[in-house]
Scaffold this active site. Structure first.
Site, PDB file in Angstrom:
ATOM      1  N   TRP A 101       0.592  -1.147   0.121  1.00 26.30           N
ATOM      2  CA  TRP A 101      -0.126   0.113   0.011  1.00 26.30           C
ATOM      3  C   TRP A 101       0.802   1.302  -0.012  1.00 26.30           C
ATOM      4  CZ3 TRP A 101      -4.298  -1.057  -2.001  1.00 26.30           C
ATOM      5  CH2 TRP A 101      -5.078  -2.287  -1.669  1.00 26.30           C
ATOM      6  N   ASP A 171      -1.597   6.514   6.404  1.00 28.17           N
ATOM      7  CA  ASP A 171      -2.726   5.758   6.069  1.00 28.17           C
ATOM      8  C   ASP A 171      -2.807   4.701   7.124  1.00 28.17           C
ATOM      9  OD1 ASP A 171      -4.563   3.374   4.913  1.00 28.17           O
ATOM     10  OD2 ASP A 171      -3.080   3.344   3.064  1.00 28.17           O
ATOM     11  N   LYS A 195     -11.957  -1.759   6.214  1.00 24.50           N
ATOM     12  CA  LYS A 195     -11.191  -2.767   7.193  1.00 24.50           C
ATOM     13  C   LYS A 195     -11.770  -2.880   8.564  1.00 24.50           C
ATOM     14  CE  LYS A 195      -8.785  -3.108   3.470  1.00 24.50           C
ATOM     15  NZ  LYS A 195      -7.675  -2.419   2.956  1.00 24.50           N
TER      16      LYS A 195
HETATM   17  C1  LIG Z   1      -7.285  -1.791   1.749  1.00 30.94           C
HETATM   18  C2  LIG Z   1      -6.068  -0.971   2.134  1.00 30.94           C
HETATM   19  C3  LIG Z   1      -6.160   0.361   1.031  1.00 30.94           C
HETATM   20  C4  LIG Z   1      -6.832   0.241  -0.072  1.00 30.94           C
HETATM   21  O1  LIG Z   1      -8.023   0.713   0.016  1.00 30.94           O
HETATM   22  P1  LIG Z   1      -9.089   0.977  -0.922  1.00 30.94           P
HETATM   23  O2  LIG Z   1     -10.360   1.699   0.032  1.00 30.94           O
HETATM   24  O3  LIG Z   1      -9.611  -0.284  -1.755  1.00 30.94           O
HETATM   25  O4  LIG Z   1      -8.649   1.994  -1.800  1.00 30.94           O
HETATM   26  C5  LIG Z   1      -5.016   1.015   1.262  1.00 30.94           C
HETATM   27  N1  LIG Z   1      -4.292   1.093   2.530  1.00 30.94           N
HETATM   28  C6  LIG Z   1      -4.282   0.244   3.245  1.00 30.94           C
HETATM   29  C7  LIG Z   1      -3.607   0.027   4.337  1.00 30.94           C
HETATM   30  C8  LIG Z   1      -5.264  -0.924   3.085  1.00 30.94           C
HETATM   31  O5  LIG Z   1      -5.403  -1.892   3.874  1.00 30.94           O
END
Ligand SMILES: *Cc1c(COP(=O)(O)O)cnc(C)c1O
Length: 360
Positions: A101, A171, A195
């Site tokens: 990511w 993030d 998540k």
């Molecule tokens: C799942 C995830 C993403 C991507 O998320 P989307 O909403 O599908 O774009 C980005 N960063 C992390 C840490 C993730 O677990």
């Protein structure tokens, strides 16, 4: 009806109480005679939904008044672009690459400026968090970027990097609301909610007010300019009303459970159950350096692809589902987010124990 224990990394398990409430309100939300899915996003009823959700996440995370909370679409991946578009005044940024990511975020930022990698754990398949106490961060970098919890590899920053006075962008998709945080340590915290918080299709960005600027480059799409969203209370266009409503229910649930300190306590207990088992198992082993282990995503392997596949299949037959590791890593991964009850983790450990006996 029979619910399984769902270890999916995302979209992921939600609190059963929340799902029941959503079901009960599906045909008639709060006396409106309609579903939240059928309602104008400019109605008084929805105003109350989004305002209450914002206040509740502010209470939960203790978000200071000089931070805006934005409810946006496009997922976390869209913020990979929005971050550099909104923050790159000097067209320079420093990225710490601890997994897929962060790598994707870096690649996206490179489209808009000079984004450089200042640390990485790629040398050991992202199984640890690099030392970030004294990084070569360019003086004129606009920000330092991390992915705080690495969903795929199961690592977590236990200590934030030394940014040397630069703002930190994080993030937090897979550790959102899993423990208390000090929002003041960050310029921007954002996460896709699918998540650990709600359904897919919503990303929440918490941004220090002075970083929400009008003078972004002309090419920045109106929708990706944080100022557009901030000035319009996340209602510049039609937002993901359903996901905002669901997150609101989850925020209420978290408050009822005792807030983020209580979540941290439970998450530590759940993770300890699983890690202690892994540390003592002769068959299974964890793949992450002990001090960098995530409380949320726990990857493990048997060392044999065949046994891994057998384990996943038998676990599924026993109501323990979505344990297959990420397609880029293999093995297994148990995601044990806020809504995974301790009994679920205990069941998993019990099953691993009996599988180990039967296969050694
Ligand atoms: C799942 C995830 C993403 C991507 O998320 P989307 O909403 O599908 O774009 C980005 N960063 C992390 C840490 C993730 O677990």
């Amino acid at each position: 009806m029979s619910r399984v224990y769902n270890f999916s990394a995302g979209p992921a398990v939600l609190p059963e109480e929340v799902l029941k409430q959503a079901a009960a309100e599906m045909l008639d939300y709060n006396g409106s005679g309609m579903s939240i899915n059928e309602m104008s996003h400019r109605s008084k009823t929805f105003d109350k939904v989004i305002e209450t959700a914002e206040q509740d996440i502010r209470d939960l995370m203790n978000i200071p008044d000089n931070y805006k909370v934005l409810f946006l679409q496009g997922g976390a991946s869209q913020q990979f672009a929005a971050v550099p578009m909104n923050l790159m005044q000097n067209k320079k940024a420093a990225y710490i690459v601890t997994g897929q990511w962060a790598k994707k975020a870096l690649a996206e930022a490179k489209k808009y400026g000079d984004a450089i990698e200042v640390a990485s754990s790629a040398d050991k398949t992202f199984s640890y968090i690099p030392d970030c106490s004294d990084l070569a961060i360019p003086e004129d970098a606009d920000y330092v970027y991390i992915c705080e919890n690495n969903t795929i590899y199961g690592t977590k920053f236990k200590k934030l990097p030394n940014t040397k006075g630069h703002i930190l962008v994080s993030d937090v998709s897979s550790c959102f609301l899993s423990e208390p945080v000090n929002v003041n340590d960050y310029g921007v915290i954002y996460g896709g909610v699918q998540k650990n918080v709600g359904p897919a299709g919503l990303v929440i960005s918490i941004i220090r007010e002075d970083l929400i600027r009008d003078d972004v480059p002309d090419f920045v799409p109106t929708m990706l300019k944080w100022k557009t969203q901030a000035d319009n209370g996340s209602l510049y266009n039609t937002p993901n009303c359903w996901a905002i409503y669901m997150c609101g229910l989850v925020f209420k649930w978290l408050k009822e459970q005792g807030g983020l300190s209580e979540m941290q306590k439970r998450n530590e207990e759940k993770a300890a159950l699983l890690y202690n088992f892994l540390d003592n198992s002769k068959l299974f082993k964890g793949t992450v350096r002990a001090e960098d282990r995530s409380l949320m995503n726990v990857p493990f392997v048997t060392g044999s692809d065949e046994l891994d596949a057998k384990f996943v299949a038998e676990a599924t037959a026993n109501g323990l589902v979505s344990l297959k590791g990420h397609r880029t890593v293999g093995g297994m991964r148990a995601s044990i987010y806020n809504a995974m009850p301790k009994e679920g983790v205990q069941k998993l450990v019990d099953f691993m124990e009996s599988f180990e006996k039967a296969n050694s």
